[in-house]
Scaffold this motif. Structure first.
Motif, mmCIF file in Angstrom:
data_model
loop_
_atom_site.group_PDB
_atom_site.id
_atom_site.type_symbol
_atom_site.label_atom_id
_atom_site.label_comp_id
_atom_site.label_asym_id
_atom_site.label_seq_id
_atom_site.Cartn_x
_atom_site.Cartn_y
_atom_site.Cartn_z
ATOM 1 N N LYS A 51 0.854 -1.184 0.000
ATOM 2 C CA LYS A 51 0.000 0.000 0.000
ATOM 3 C C LYS A 51 0.889 1.233 0.000
ATOM 4 C CE LYS A 51 -3.718 -2.224 2.601
ATOM 5 N NZ LYS A 51 -4.573 -2.157 3.797
ATOM 6 N N GLU A 52 0.358 2.276 -0.575
ATOM 7 C CA GLU A 52 1.126 3.510 -0.642
ATOM 8 C C GLU A 52 1.298 4.147 0.744
ATOM 9 O OE1 GLU A 52 -0.550 6.199 -3.381
ATOM 10 O OE2 GLU A 52 -0.312 4.887 -5.128
ATOM 11 N N ASN A 53 0.306 3.999 1.616
ATOM 12 C CA ASN A 53 0.397 4.579 2.965
ATOM 13 C C ASN A 53 0.953 3.582 3.980
ATOM 14 O OD1 ASN A 53 -1.743 2.861 2.997
ATOM 15 N ND2 ASN A 53 -3.134 4.238 4.129
ATOM 16 N N GLY A 54 1.606 2.550 3.509
ATOM 17 C CA GLY A 54 2.166 1.530 4.406
ATOM 18 C C GLY A 54 3.145 2.086 5.430
ATOM 19 N N PRO A 55 4.130 2.917 5.023
ATOM 20 C CA PRO A 55 5.066 3.468 6.025
ATOM 21 C C PRO A 55 4.351 4.304 7.099
ATOM 22 C CG PRO A 55 5.964 3.720 3.834
ATOM 23 C CD PRO A 55 4.544 3.245 3.632
ATOM 24 N N PHE A 56 3.328 5.063 6.668
ATOM 25 C CA PHE A 56 2.591 5.879 7.642
ATOM 26 C C PHE A 56 1.834 5.005 8.640
ATOM 27 C CE2 PHE A 56 -1.418 7.939 8.796
ATOM 28 C CZ PHE A 56 -0.930 9.040 9.488
ATOM 29 N N ASN A 65 7.427 -0.210 -4.264
ATOM 30 C CA ASN A 65 6.262 0.368 -3.598
ATOM 31 C C ASN A 65 6.429 0.402 -2.106
ATOM 32 O OD1 ASN A 65 4.899 0.991 -5.860
ATOM 33 N ND2 ASN A 65 3.437 -0.709 -5.785
ATOM 34 N N ASN A 66 7.201 -0.479 -1.594
ATOM 35 C CA ASN A 66 7.362 -0.525 -0.145
ATOM 36 C C ASN A 66 8.765 -0.116 0.263
ATOM 37 O OD1 ASN A 66 6.260 -0.916 2.332
ATOM 38 N ND2 ASN A 66 6.888 -3.067 2.495
ATOM 39 N N GLY A 67 9.448 0.550 -0.653
ATOM 40 C CA GLY A 67 10.754 1.081 -0.313
ATOM 41 C C GLY A 67 11.891 0.153 -0.665
ATOM 42 N N TYR A 68 11.720 -0.916 -1.384
ATOM 43 C CA TYR A 68 12.863 -1.757 -1.738
ATOM 44 C C TYR A 68 13.196 -1.574 -3.202
ATOM 45 C CZ TYR A 68 8.876 -4.728 -2.913
ATOM 46 O OH TYR A 68 7.682 -5.210 -3.381
ATOM 47 N N HIS A 69 14.401 -2.017 -3.646
ATOM 48 C CA HIS A 69 14.936 -1.746 -4.997
ATOM 49 C C HIS A 69 14.166 -2.506 -6.050
ATOM 50 C CE1 HIS A 69 17.868 -1.360 -8.292
ATOM 51 N NE2 HIS A 69 18.212 -0.247 -7.627
ATOM 52 N N LYS A 70 14.038 -1.930 -7.249
ATOM 53 C CA LYS A 70 13.271 -2.518 -8.335
ATOM 54 C C LYS A 70 13.821 -3.846 -8.782
ATOM 55 C CE LYS A 70 15.826 -0.244 -12.064
ATOM 56 N NZ LYS A 70 15.743 0.644 -13.236
ATOM 57 N N ASP A 71 15.108 -4.138 -8.559
ATOM 58 C CA ASP A 71 15.651 -5.428 -8.977
ATOM 59 C C ASP A 71 14.967 -6.567 -8.271
ATOM 60 O OD1 ASP A 71 17.348 -4.085 -10.582
ATOM 61 O OD2 ASP A 71 19.061 -4.160 -9.166
ATOM 62 N N HIS A 72 14.385 -6.313 -7.148
ATOM 63 C CA HIS A 72 13.717 -7.358 -6.394
ATOM 64 C C HIS A 72 12.347 -7.678 -6.932
ATOM 65 C CE1 HIS A 72 16.894 -7.338 -3.411
ATOM 66 N NE2 HIS A 72 16.803 -6.013 -3.395
ATOM 67 N N MET A 85 -0.612 -10.737 -8.000
ATOM 68 C CA MET A 85 -1.925 -10.239 -7.574
ATOM 69 C C MET A 85 -2.003 -8.776 -7.937
ATOM 70 S SD MET A 85 -2.306 -12.016 -3.865
ATOM 71 C CE MET A 85 -2.139 -13.789 -3.673
ATOM 72 N N THR A 86 -2.727 -8.562 -9.007
ATOM 73 C CA THR A 86 -2.851 -7.185 -9.483
ATOM 74 C C THR A 86 -4.250 -6.660 -9.359
ATOM 75 O OG1 THR A 86 -3.264 -7.982 -11.690
ATOM 76 C CG2 THR A 86 -0.966 -7.482 -11.128
ATOM 77 N N SER A 87 -5.122 -7.456 -8.787
ATOM 78 C CA SER A 87 -6.506 -6.994 -8.630
ATOM 79 C C SER A 87 -6.556 -5.878 -7.616
ATOM 80 C CB SER A 87 -7.388 -8.171 -8.187
ATOM 81 O OG SER A 87 -8.684 -7.689 -7.922
ATOM 82 N N PRO A 88 -7.308 -4.798 -7.905
ATOM 83 C CA PRO A 88 -7.402 -3.694 -6.943
ATOM 84 C C PRO A 88 -7.956 -4.124 -5.617
ATOM 85 C CG PRO A 88 -8.220 -3.018 -9.077
ATOM 86 C CD PRO A 88 -8.011 -4.498 -9.181
ATOM 87 N N SER A 89 -8.817 -5.120 -5.642
ATOM 88 C CA SER A 89 -9.386 -5.551 -4.376
ATOM 89 C C SER A 89 -8.372 -6.192 -3.481
ATOM 90 C CB SER A 89 -10.555 -6.514 -4.622
ATOM 91 O OG SER A 89 -10.068 -7.672 -5.286
ATOM 92 N N GLN A 90 -7.292 -6.716 -4.069
ATOM 93 C CA GLN A 90 -6.268 -7.349 -3.252
ATOM 94 C C GLN A 90 -5.290 -6.347 -2.679
ATOM 95 O OE1 GLN A 90 -4.753 -10.153 -6.098
ATOM 96 N NE2 GLN A 90 -6.123 -11.785 -5.384
ATOM 97 N N HIS A 91 -5.344 -5.200 -3.178
ATOM 98 C CA HIS A 91 -4.486 -4.156 -2.583
ATOM 99 C C HIS A 91 -5.105 -3.670 -1.342
ATOM 100 C CE1 HIS A 91 -1.488 -4.018 -5.805
ATOM 101 N NE2 HIS A 91 -2.531 -4.169 -6.647
#
Length: 865
Positions: free
Chosen positions: A148-153, A843-850, A859-865
């Motif tokens: 989630k985008e507000n995960g760190p908060f 999205n959660n602050g880790y490098h794109k290589d991961h 899981m790309t469904s919006p409901s799963q986010h």
């Protein structure tokens, strides 16, 4: 046990007594400074909690919020009355109303208890279903984290919230530890506290006989003072009579004494005057003779032939003309004598007026000695009466019921002390169990909150914002594990803790509101003092229980208040109806005999003032005529020269004239005559002048003495008559009044003493303050301060910590997802849908290589986010 102890102590002191009326006045009589020896007690009147008292006050405030209603006196009375009934019909309207009143009063406590019961019931169920859901990979049990985008908060909010809740829980645990420690510490003090109270009670028992002995000993002090006044009756009674007589007699005697002195001065003045007059007559004759001789000599000298020749003739004629001045004053030989007046004064002095005055003084000063000699028998009788009063007082104190009360009370104290010491080890054993259980409860909560603290510590310190959920470090993962362990322990034990909290809350809150607070405000006593409440046949339970006389108004509140004020047992228990100390120490009965002895006191006093001889003496002196003497005649002569001229000046002038003559017989003869005149002046004139001065002084004395003599004598005689009438008519009343005053003084000593005895026995002897202190120790200190206050603080702290475990476990479950290492994570195939920055950081602050090369479900469904 402590409450039973307090009740036994209070009831034990009152045992084997009789009914009484209203307590005596507590105002001490204005007597001598009698004061019973102060008794020092070891147990303090009040108990202070110290700094921990702030926590107790917080609990009291919370209880006031939960239970703000006043003490239900009426409801409690009805409950007690219903408790006496064997069969209670709960369907009756009044019983239903009573039940509703109880529910209304207990509404706050019931509400909190219901919430606690819901907590107890729901927490195990919720924990069970939560555990089952987790096992089925539900409720956060799936090891996959949605990005989630507000995960760190959210992570930071969950961590801060959990930290704040853990701090609150820690404060509650701290209160629990403190309360648990206070219970153990204070129970350990119970033995010392009980010993202190029993020591004070034994001091109270031992001091009472000493106080009675002291009261009896003060009789000797009073008797010694009375005996001292009786032995000094000459100065006390005689001095009082003398002080009453002095103002009426002493001034008269002083005036008569002054007149006696004036008579003596008059005699001396008359004697001096008489001798002076005789001397003046002789000296004047001699002066006249001498002047005649010198005049004859001068005339013979002036017959010298030289006096017929000028210029000597002029000088001789001048001398011849001045010879007529050489004459003596003939009036000095004509001054009237004072022999008649002197004879009259001498006749007055044949009576010793001064001796009569001294006799009057002496008769007045002998009053104290005559009083003492005439009252020996009466004084001895009064002493016998005073000794008998001492025996009566001793008999009264021996009959006081206080001694029997104390003996009976001593048995209660011994039995109670044995019971306390026998049961204290059991109490201390139970206290150790309670302390151990409280320690386990606090330690269990401490363990849970430690897991939460460790979870926060490891999670925050081990968290790497560059790591993906599947690559989180061991420390971060351990933090999440700690949090979940804390959650598991919370679900496992919090409902058990709440059971303990509810039970202790219901007990502690009700004891605080129904016993401790009304005991302090004395409302509890007012309930117990309700007529016909504890026993339907007794109007006042305490008097009925103790004296079998329920009509007597003897209440718990009154007895407790009087004992708290350190009032004596006699007045506190109203013992005056069974043994009326006022009647036994009847002042009138004891003083009547003293008054009768004093009434038989007879004093006969004969005060000598002057007598008929003295009065005639004064009258004769007034009639001697010195006030009618012609003093001006004498004073006129004292101002004149004894000769017709100043002989000394005349002699010097004669010498000067002789020196102007030619040398010869005439000149020498005149010089001899001038020298003769000087000798006459020296030998005749100067003694006459000295006698005239003495005459002047004597005349002045007589003038002063005779000035208003008749008026003075008449005034003295009038004062003498007044004083004599006072002695004749008033001396008996003076003696009676002073005798009554003296008797009142003697009786006053014993009136004050007997009043002090009555006051001391009623208000001071066997003052029952240690009993009130023992009851305060049992209820206020032991029950409320040593047990209920720590117990309430314990459930307050543990309850707060337990309640806050609910939000704590919620935030812990939420936060653990951000710290634990996941088995899978979100992978994005459409890179273009992800902003460039997210592509670089994740999205959660880790490098794109991961984001690539990981075998995870997509899981790309919006409901799963």
């Amino acid at each position: 046990m402590a409450l039973v102890l307090g009740s036994l102590l209070l009831l034990g002191l009152c045992g084997n007594s009789f009914s009484g009326g209203q307590p005596s006045s507590t105002d001490a009589p204005k007597a001598w400074n009698y004061e019973l020896p102060a008794t020092n007690y070891e147990t303090q009147d009040s108990h202070t909690a110290g700094p921990i008292g702030i926590l107790f006050e917080l609990v009291h405030i919370f209880l006031y919020v939960v239970q703000p209603r006043d003490f239900p006196e009426d409801t409690l009375r009805k409950v007690i009355q219903k408790a006496r009934e064997s069969n209670i019909d709960y369907d009756k309207p009044e019983n239903l109303i009573l039940g509703l009143k109880i529910v209304y009063y207990e509404a706050g406590i019931i509400l909190c208890s219901v919430l606690g019961l819901l907590f107890i019931i729901l927490m195990p169920l919720v924990g069970y279903f939560f555990c089952m859901c987790r096992c089925c990979n539900k409720c956060g049990g799936e090891m996959h984290q949605r990005q989630k985008e507000n995960g760190p908060f959210l992570r930071k909010c969950f961590a801060i919230s959990l930290l704040v809740i853990c701090i609150i829980i820690s404060i509650g645990i701290f209160c629990g530890f403190v309360a648990n420690h206070q219970v153990r510490t204070r129970i350990k003090r119970s033995r010392k506290l009980a010993d202190s109270n029993f020591k004070d009670l034994r001091t109270f028992l031992n001091e009472t006989p000493e106080q009675i002995k002291y009261i009896l000993a003060q009789y000797n002090t009073t008797k010694d003072k009375a005996f001292s006044d009786l032995n000094s009756i000459n100065s006390v009674l005689g001095g009082g009579i003398l002080d009453r007589l002095r103002p009426n007699i002493i001034p008269v005697l002083d005036e008569i004494k002054s007149m006696a002195t004036a008579i003596k001065e008059t005699k001396e003045a008359l004697e001096n005057m008489n001798s002076t007059l005789k001397s003046l007559h002789q000296q004047s004759t001699q002066l006249s003779s001498s002047l005649t001789s010198v005049k004859t000599s001068l005339r013979a000298s002036l017959n010298d032939p030289l006096c017929s020749v000028r210029p000597s003739s002029e000088t001789c004629n001048s001398i011849r003309l001045s010879l007529s001045q050489l004459n003596s004053n003939p009036e000095l030989r004509q001054l009237p004598p004072v022999d008649a007046e002197l004879d009259k004064v001498n006749n007055v002095l044949r009576t010793d007026l001064d001796g009569l005055v001294q006799q009057g003084y002496q008769s007045l000063n002998d009053v104290p000695d005559r009083v003492q000699s005439q009252t020996k028998t009466v004084v001895a009788g009064i002493k016998r009466v005073l000794n008998s009063i001492g025996s009566d007082i001793n008999n009264v104190t021996q009959r006081l019921p206080i001694q029997d009360i104390l003996s009976e009370f001593s048995v209660y104290v011994n039995n109670t002390e044995s019971c306390i010491h026998r049961n204290l080890p059991t109490l201390e054993e139970y206290d150790s169990y309670w302390w151990l259980g409280g320690l386990v409860i606090c330690s269990l909560l401490t363990l849970i909150v430690i897991f939460y603290y460790l979870g926060l510590l490891c999670g925050v310190c081990g968290y790497d914002r560059h790591a993906t959920p599947t690559t989180r470090g061991c420390v971060s993962n351990m933090g999440g594990v700690f949090l979940m362990v804390g959650v598991g322990l919370s679900f496992l034990f919090c409902w058990i803790l709440m059971i303990i909290v509810v039970l202790t809350f219901v007990f502690g809150a009700n004891v605080e509101k129904l016993i401790c607070e009304p005991y302090t405000s004395k409302e509890l006593f007012r309930v117990l003092d309700t007529p016909y409440l504890l026993n339907e046949d007794w109007e006042y339970y305490l008097s009925g229980k103790l004296f079998n006389e329920s009509k007597m108004k003897l209440t718990f509140e009154q007895v407790y208040s009087d004992c708290k004020k350190n009032r004596g047992t006699y007045g506190t228990l109203h013992l005056q109806n069974s043994f009326n100390i006022s009647e036994c120490l009847n002042i009138n009965e004891h003083t009547t005999s003293i008054s009768s002895e004093l009434e038989s006191l007879k004093v006969n006093l004969n005060i000598f003032l002057l007598g008929a001889a003295g009065r005639k003496n004064l009258q004769d002196f007034a009639a001697c005529g010195i006030d009618r003497m012609n003093y001006d005649t004498y004073l006129a002569q004292t101002g004149k020269s004894p000769a017709g001229v100043n002989l000394l000046s005349f002699a010097y002038d004669l010498e000067a004239k002789a020196n102007s003559l030619p040398p010869g017989n005439l000149r020498n003869s005149l010089k001899r005559d001038a020298q003769t005149i000087k000798t006459i002046h020296q030998q005749r004139v100067l003694p006459i002048e000295q006698s005239l001065s003495t005459l002047y002084q004597s005349v002045k004395i007589l003038q002063r003495t005779g000035n208003g003599l008749l008026e003075r004598v008449n005034r003295i005689l009038a004062s003498l008559d007044f004083a004599q009438n006072f002695i004749t008519n008033n001396i008996s009343s003076v003696i009676i009044e002073e005798t009554k005053k003296y008797g009142k003084t003697i009786i006053g000593y014993f009136e004050h003493y007997l009043q002090w005895i009555e006051f001391s026995i009623s208000e001071k002897v066997a003052s029952c303050k240690p009993v009130a202190t023992a009851l305060d120790t049992a209820v206020d200190v032991f029950l409320c301060s040593y047990i209920i206050d720590p117990l309430n603080l314990f459930w307050f702290g543990i309850g707060k910590a337990t309640v806050f475990l609910l939000p704590a476990l919620i935030f812990a479950v939420k936060l653990a997802k951000y710290y634990r290492r996941m088995d899978s994570e979100d992978v994005y195939d459409d890179v273009e849908t992800i902003p460039m920055k997210n592509m670089e950081n994740g999205n959660n602050g880790y490098h794109k290589d991961h984001l690539y090369g990981i075998h995870n479900p997509v899981m790309t469904s919006p409901s799963q986010h």
